[in-house]
Enzyme design. Sequence first.
Site, PDB file in Angstrom:
ATOM      1  N   SER A 113     -21.907   1.560  -3.891  1.00 59.14           N
ATOM      2  CA  SER A 113     -21.720   1.138  -5.282  1.00 59.14           C
ATOM      3  C   SER A 113     -22.559  -0.094  -5.579  1.00 59.14           C
ATOM      4  CB  SER A 113     -20.234   0.815  -5.469  1.00 59.14           C
ATOM      5  OG  SER A 113     -20.028   0.097  -6.663  1.00 59.14           O
TER       6      SER A 113
ATOM      7  N   LEU B 150      -6.372  15.315  -2.153  1.00 55.36           N
ATOM      8  CA  LEU B 150      -5.827  15.426  -3.513  1.00 55.36           C
ATOM      9  C   LEU B 150      -5.030  14.187  -3.932  1.00 55.36           C
ATOM     10  CD1 LEU B 150      -4.776  19.216  -3.474  1.00 55.36           C
ATOM     11  CD2 LEU B 150      -6.909  18.213  -4.291  1.00 55.36           C
ATOM     12  N   SER B 151      -5.326  13.033  -3.317  1.00 62.28           N
ATOM     13  CA  SER B 151      -4.600  11.805  -3.693  1.00 62.28           C
ATOM     14  C   SER B 151      -5.014  11.342  -5.079  1.00 62.28           C
ATOM     15  CB  SER B 151      -4.860  10.692  -2.666  1.00 62.28           C
ATOM     16  OG  SER B 151      -6.242  10.385  -2.597  1.00 62.28           O
TER      17      SER B 151
ATOM     18  N   ASN C 235     -23.015   2.790 -13.056  1.00 61.12           N
ATOM     19  CA  ASN C 235     -21.753   3.161 -13.715  1.00 61.12           C
ATOM     20  C   ASN C 235     -21.746   4.629 -14.144  1.00 61.12           C
ATOM     21  OD1 ASN C 235     -21.940   0.172 -13.807  1.00 61.12           O
ATOM     22  ND2 ASN C 235     -20.036   0.328 -14.959  1.00 61.12           N
TER      23      ASN C 235
ATOM     24  N   ASN D 167      -9.136   2.158 -16.079  1.00 59.08           N
ATOM     25  CA  ASN D 167      -9.703   0.833 -15.812  1.00 59.08           C
ATOM     26  C   ASN D 167     -11.109   0.735 -16.370  1.00 59.08           C
ATOM     27  OD1 ASN D 167      -7.561  -0.103 -14.046  1.00 59.08           O
ATOM     28  ND2 ASN D 167      -8.316   1.413 -12.583  1.00 59.08           N
TER      29      ASN D 167
ATOM     30  N   TYR E 208     -12.098  -3.669  -2.618  1.00 59.99           N
ATOM     31  CA  TYR E 208     -12.803  -2.396  -2.815  1.00 59.99           C
ATOM     32  C   TYR E 208     -14.286  -2.562  -2.486  1.00 59.99           C
ATOM     33  CZ  TYR E 208     -15.463   1.232  -5.140  1.00 59.99           C
ATOM     34  OH  TYR E 208     -16.386   2.216  -5.402  1.00 59.99           O
TER      35      TYR E 208
ATOM     36  N   LYS F 285     -16.824  -1.115   0.701  1.00 59.56           N
ATOM     37  CA  LYS F 285     -18.132  -0.436   0.594  1.00 59.56           C
ATOM     38  C   LYS F 285     -19.178  -1.156   1.454  1.00 59.56           C
ATOM     39  CE  LYS F 285     -17.029   2.880  -2.197  1.00 59.56           C
ATOM     40  NZ  LYS F 285     -16.961   4.255  -1.715  1.00 59.56           N
TER      41      LYS F 285
HETATM   42  P1  NAD Z   1     -12.419  10.147  -7.429  1.00 56.49           P
HETATM   43  O1  NAD Z   1     -11.180   9.378  -7.139  1.00 56.49           O
HETATM   44  O2  NAD Z   1     -12.427  11.055  -8.599  1.00 56.49           O
HETATM   45  O3  NAD Z   1     -12.846  10.992  -6.147  1.00 56.49           O
HETATM   46  C1  NAD Z   1     -12.533  10.612  -4.838  1.00 56.49           C
HETATM   47  C2  NAD Z   1     -11.854  11.786  -4.165  1.00 56.49           C
HETATM   48  O4  NAD Z   1     -11.547  11.446  -2.818  1.00 56.49           O
HETATM   49  C3  NAD Z   1     -10.533  12.170  -4.829  1.00 56.49           C
HETATM   50  O5  NAD Z   1     -10.561  13.548  -5.118  1.00 56.49           O
HETATM   51  C4  NAD Z   1      -9.474  11.837  -3.786  1.00 56.49           C
HETATM   52  O6  NAD Z   1      -8.369  12.727  -3.846  1.00 56.49           O
HETATM   53  C5  NAD Z   1     -10.254  11.936  -2.495  1.00 56.49           C
HETATM   54  N1  NAD Z   1      -9.762  11.099  -1.388  1.00 56.49           N
HETATM   55  C6  NAD Z   1      -9.437   9.779  -1.426  1.00 56.49           C
HETATM   56  N2  NAD Z   1      -9.040   9.357  -0.212  1.00 56.49           N
HETATM   57  C7  NAD Z   1      -9.116  10.438   0.613  1.00 56.49           C
HETATM   58  C8  NAD Z   1      -8.835  10.631   1.984  1.00 56.49           C
HETATM   59  N3  NAD Z   1      -8.343   9.655   2.757  1.00 56.49           N
HETATM   60  N4  NAD Z   1      -9.037  11.852   2.528  1.00 56.49           N
HETATM   61  C9  NAD Z   1      -9.500  12.874   1.750  1.00 56.49           C
HETATM   62  N5  NAD Z   1      -9.774  12.747   0.457  1.00 56.49           N
HETATM   63  C10 NAD Z   1      -9.590  11.542  -0.113  1.00 56.49           C
HETATM   64  O7  NAD Z   1     -13.610   9.085  -7.524  1.00 56.49           O
HETATM   65  P2  NAD Z   1     -15.127   9.292  -7.944  1.00 56.49           P
HETATM   66  O8  NAD Z   1     -15.348   8.507  -9.172  1.00 56.49           O
HETATM   67  O9  NAD Z   1     -15.495  10.710  -7.909  1.00 56.49           O
HETATM   68  O10 NAD Z   1     -15.830   8.506  -6.764  1.00 56.49           O
HETATM   69  C11 NAD Z   1     -16.361   9.143  -5.626  1.00 56.49           C
HETATM   70  C12 NAD Z   1     -16.912   8.097  -4.669  1.00 56.49           C
HETATM   71  O11 NAD Z   1     -17.912   7.341  -5.349  1.00 56.49           O
HETATM   72  C13 NAD Z   1     -15.875   7.069  -4.203  1.00 56.49           C
HETATM   73  O12 NAD Z   1     -16.140   6.766  -2.854  1.00 56.49           O
HETATM   74  C14 NAD Z   1     -16.142   5.870  -5.068  1.00 56.49           C
HETATM   75  O13 NAD Z   1     -15.780   4.657  -4.446  1.00 56.49           O
HETATM   76  C15 NAD Z   1     -17.641   5.959  -5.246  1.00 56.49           C
HETATM   77  N6  NAD Z   1     -18.114   5.281  -6.474  1.00 56.49           N
HETATM   78  C16 NAD Z   1     -17.560   5.603  -7.672  1.00 56.49           C
HETATM   79  C17 NAD Z   1     -17.979   4.946  -8.826  1.00 56.49           C
HETATM   80  C18 NAD Z   1     -17.330   5.239 -10.144  1.00 56.49           C
HETATM   81  O14 NAD Z   1     -17.392   4.387 -11.031  1.00 56.49           O
HETATM   82  N7  NAD Z   1     -16.729   6.405 -10.363  1.00 56.49           N
HETATM   83  C19 NAD Z   1     -18.988   3.984  -8.736  1.00 56.49           C
HETATM   84  C20 NAD Z   1     -19.551   3.702  -7.497  1.00 56.49           C
HETATM   85  C21 NAD Z   1     -19.101   4.360  -6.362  1.00 56.49           C
HETATM   86  C1  WQD Z   2     -17.853  -1.826 -17.892  1.00 52.99           C
HETATM   87  C2  WQD Z   2     -17.918  -2.894 -18.972  1.00 52.99           C
HETATM   88  C3  WQD Z   2     -16.127  -4.494 -18.863  1.00 52.99           C
HETATM   89  C4  WQD Z   2     -12.930  -1.644 -19.801  1.00 52.99           C
HETATM   90  C5  WQD Z   2     -16.438  -0.858 -12.114  1.00 52.99           C
HETATM   91  C6  WQD Z   2     -16.257  -1.292 -10.689  1.00 52.99           C
HETATM   92  C7  WQD Z   2     -17.464  -0.919  -9.882  1.00 52.99           C
HETATM   93  C8  WQD Z   2     -17.807   0.566 -10.047  1.00 52.99           C
HETATM   94  C9  WQD Z   2     -17.839   0.984 -11.464  1.00 52.99           C
HETATM   95  C10 WQD Z   2     -16.886   1.838  -8.252  1.00 52.99           C
HETATM   96  C11 WQD Z   2     -17.598  -4.296 -18.484  1.00 52.99           C
HETATM   97  C12 WQD Z   2     -16.038  -3.685 -20.140  1.00 52.99           C
HETATM   98  C13 WQD Z   2     -14.153  -2.226 -19.543  1.00 52.99           C
HETATM   99  C14 WQD Z   2     -12.231  -2.014 -20.993  1.00 52.99           C
HETATM  100  C15 WQD Z   2     -14.063  -3.471 -21.571  1.00 52.99           C
HETATM  101  N1  WQD Z   2     -16.828   1.416  -9.429  1.00 52.99           N
HETATM  102  N2  WQD Z   2     -14.707  -3.116 -20.413  1.00 52.99           N
HETATM  103  N3  WQD Z   2     -12.827  -2.912 -21.840  1.00 52.99           N
HETATM  104  O1  WQD Z   2     -16.632  -3.248 -14.191  1.00 52.99           O
HETATM  105  O2  WQD Z   2     -19.028  -2.447 -14.378  1.00 52.99           O
HETATM  106  O3  WQD Z   2     -17.588  -1.506 -12.653  1.00 52.99           O
HETATM  107  O4  WQD Z   2     -16.653   0.565 -12.143  1.00 52.99           O
HETATM  108  O5  WQD Z   2     -17.658   1.529  -7.406  1.00 52.99           O
HETATM  109  O6  WQD Z   2     -17.179  -1.233  -8.564  1.00 52.99           O
HETATM  110  O7  WQD Z   2     -16.074  -2.693 -10.648  1.00 52.99           O
HETATM  111  O8  WQD Z   2     -17.173  -0.892 -14.995  1.00 52.99           O
HETATM  112  O9  WQD Z   2     -16.270   0.557 -16.747  1.00 52.99           O
HETATM  113  O10 WQD Z   2     -14.754  -1.173 -15.712  1.00 52.99           O
HETATM  114  O11 WQD Z   2     -16.601  -1.910 -17.218  1.00 52.99           O
HETATM  115  O12 WQD Z   2     -14.533  -4.286 -22.371  1.00 52.99           O
HETATM  116  O13 WQD Z   2     -11.106  -1.557 -21.274  1.00 52.99           O
HETATM  117  O14 WQD Z   2     -16.920  -2.603 -19.958  1.00 52.99           O
HETATM  118  O15 WQD Z   2     -15.772  -5.821 -19.082  1.00 52.99           O
HETATM  119  O16 WQD Z   2     -18.405  -5.201 -19.188  1.00 52.99           O
HETATM  120  P1  WQD Z   2     -17.615  -2.157 -14.086  1.00 52.99           P
HETATM  121  P2  WQD Z   2     -16.109  -0.789 -16.156  1.00 52.99           P
END
Ligand code: NAD
Ligand code: WQD
Length: 339
Positions: free
Chosen positions: A127, A36-37, A181, A200, A151, A155
């Site tokens: 990712s 739940l972090s 995304n 973000n 980050y 991965k």
């Molecule tokens: P999220 O933060 O909503 O979900 C991650 C969950 O993991 C959270 O509920 C958090 O409480 C839990 N968690 C974190 N560290 C933990 C630990 N040490 N032990 C137990 N639980 C822990 O994020 P999300 O968007 O659902 O992403 C899920 C996964 O997908 C992540 O690994 C993330 O890196 C990956 N991912 C996400 C995106 C994205 O843009 N959302 C893109 C590519 C990859």
């Molecule tokens: C998308 C586009 C920004 C916010 C990130 C991580 C990646 C993955 C997904 C986990 C870009 C633009 C964004 C804003 C903007 N996460 N933007 N104003 O950067 O493709 O990927 O999330 O694995 O690792 O890097 O996604 O949604 O941040 O940005 O103009 O306030 O929107 O420049 O072109 P990104 P994003």
Amino acid sequence: MPKDTILVTGGAGYIGSHTVVLLIEAGYKVVVFDNLSNASKESLKRVEKLVNQKITFIEGDIRSREDLQKVFDSHNIDSVIHFAGLKAVGESVEKPLKYYDNNVNGTVILCEMMAKNGCKSIIFSSSATVYGDPATTPILESFPTSATNPYGRSKLMIEEILRDVYVADNAWKIVLLRYFNPVGSHQSGSIGEDPNGIPNNLMPFIAQTAVGKREYLSVFGDDYDTIDGTGVRDYIHVVDLADAHVKAVGKVKNFTEVMTINLGTGKGYSVLEMVKAFEKASGKKVPYQIAPRRAGDIATCFANPSYAKEILAWEATKGIEAMCEDSWRWQSSNPNGYN
Ligand code: NAD
Ligand code: WQD
């Protein structure tokens, strides 16, 4: 035939909670494990309402052998879908050790405890960030990998660790899913993305601007070599993404090598195209200002998703309209997220 029991680490989070809904609907037994972090129990309460049953939840940390042993002592786990991890790129630059500890060390301990308890099947959340700044698009799984921040490096490291685990013991079944995304929410609007503080990512920022929580969107750069100068990304509906996990868990036991699979739609949209689509779906204005480029951003990123279709018999079905409509339904009915 009774279905497998799936341990979902990070199952209270954004992508995890959506995947839990689809797993249960497909007949799997699910155990959610989360510290739940970056999530609240409220997401699981909402999931319970959606699937009309109690969710088995164990609060714990993947870095704790004790916490994990409790899971394996009380459940017969067939496969693990491993979402648990920290994901804020900027924070990872400031606090690299926190990311390596949580993501890399946590995954090492998880795998150690899985092996100890006779479970060797894992689907890992990687990712598209592992492609760094790709030379061309669409991106194939065979493209070179690199990382531009801790980050992304966490991965990449985990991918390599899991490949080594397989080399040492071919009994492991490993799928590395590289998400592009993820956006949108369950069509009910009752679960969705609830970022802490200022978002973000683009989509939650747009949604919070449309609902009046943010004054305007800063568009990070309008001088990229793209259709309108703003960054282009492959946005994928979170329910499509969740569905790919259900497909992967159904096939994982048949794999005889580590599978690396892109999960995207194959279509790229610019920031301004997303703004326009969101305005149309929500009927709200999304005021924006052009701002300088964000450090580390690339111009264009989108997948070639054909391998996912071949291997998982999966492809994205939801377009940009559904992504924006569902995201708006969640945002407008939960302006303060789960609080
Ligand atoms: P999220 O933060 O909503 O979900 C991650 C969950 O993991 C959270 O509920 C958090 O409480 C839990 N968690 C974190 N560290 C933990 C630990 N040490 N032990 C137990 N639980 C822990 O994020 P999300 O968007 O659902 O992403 C899920 C996964 O997908 C992540 O690994 C993330 O890196 C990956 N991912 C996400 C995106 C994205 O843009 N959302 C893109 C590519 C990859
Ligand atoms: C998308 C586009 C920004 C916010 C990130 C991580 C990646 C993955 C997904 C986990 C870009 C633009 C964004 C804003 C903007 N996460 N933007 N104003 O950067 O493709 O990927 O999330 O694995 O690792 O890097 O996604 O949604 O941040 O940005 O103009 O306030 O929107 O420049 O072109 P990104 P994003």
